[in-house]
Design a protein around this motif. Structure first.
Motif, mmCIF file in Angstrom:
data_model
loop_
_atom_site.group_PDB
_atom_site.id
_atom_site.type_symbol
_atom_site.label_atom_id
_atom_site.label_comp_id
_atom_site.label_asym_id
_atom_site.label_seq_id
_atom_site.Cartn_x
_atom_site.Cartn_y
_atom_site.Cartn_z
ATOM 1 N N TYR A 1 1.196 4.149 -2.993
ATOM 2 C CA TYR A 1 0.943 5.264 -2.898
ATOM 3 C C TYR A 1 2.118 6.368 -3.098
ATOM 4 C CZ TYR A 1 -3.762 4.796 -0.813
ATOM 5 O OH TYR A 1 -5.134 4.380 -0.805
ATOM 6 N N LYS B 1 0.818 -1.090 -0.187
ATOM 7 C CA LYS B 1 -0.059 0.034 -0.024
ATOM 8 C C LYS B 1 0.918 1.250 -0.015
ATOM 9 C CE LYS B 1 -3.802 1.876 2.459
ATOM 10 N NZ LYS B 1 -4.820 1.771 3.535
ATOM 11 N N THR B 2 1.903 1.359 0.848
ATOM 12 C CA THR B 2 2.678 2.380 0.917
ATOM 13 C C THR B 2 3.346 2.553 -0.330
ATOM 14 O OG1 THR B 2 2.977 1.978 3.301
ATOM 15 C CG2 THR B 2 4.497 3.307 2.255
#
Length: 115
Positions: free
Chosen positions: A94, A90-91
């Motif tokens: 993003y 997820k990081t």
């Protein structure tokens, strides 16, 4: 080897093609094309800057080259799995997504200032 590949590509692609694809007249589509190419190709930073200079001398636009260099240095589709391993999927997503969007801001400002 990357420098050789870039040199061969520039030898076979004429300045009219470069101007049509990523020249000043290509507008947003040229910036988008440059950003997508820059996101998917993995090159060292020193090669990115020398390639940008060569493209500018061959008829590429400032905004398009700014998007290319920005994504070459900030976005890593090729290194996503390694990055996700250390900072999480997820990081990593993003970080790459916002870096991709940031490249359009860079392109807008560089195109406006130098273009």
């Amino acid at each position: 080897s990357i420098i050789v590949i870039v040199g061969l590509m520039l030898a076979f692609i004429d300045t009219n093609t470069i101007s049509r694809l990523i020249g000043n007249e290509s507008g947003f589509l040229g910036v988008l094309f440059s950003a997508v190419v820059g996101s998917t190709v993995m090159v060292p930073t020193f090669v990115a800057f020398s390639t940008a200079n060569t493209l500018l001398n061959s008829g590429a636009g400032y905004a398009q080259v700014a998007a290319l260099v920005s994504t070459l240095t900030f976005v890593g589709i090729m290194t996503f799995s390694l990055e996700a391993k250390y900072i999480g999927k997820k990081t990593a997503f993003y970080r790459n997504f916002f870096a991709f969007l940031f490249s359009f801001i860079v392109a807008y400002f560089i195109g406006g200032i130098l273009g």
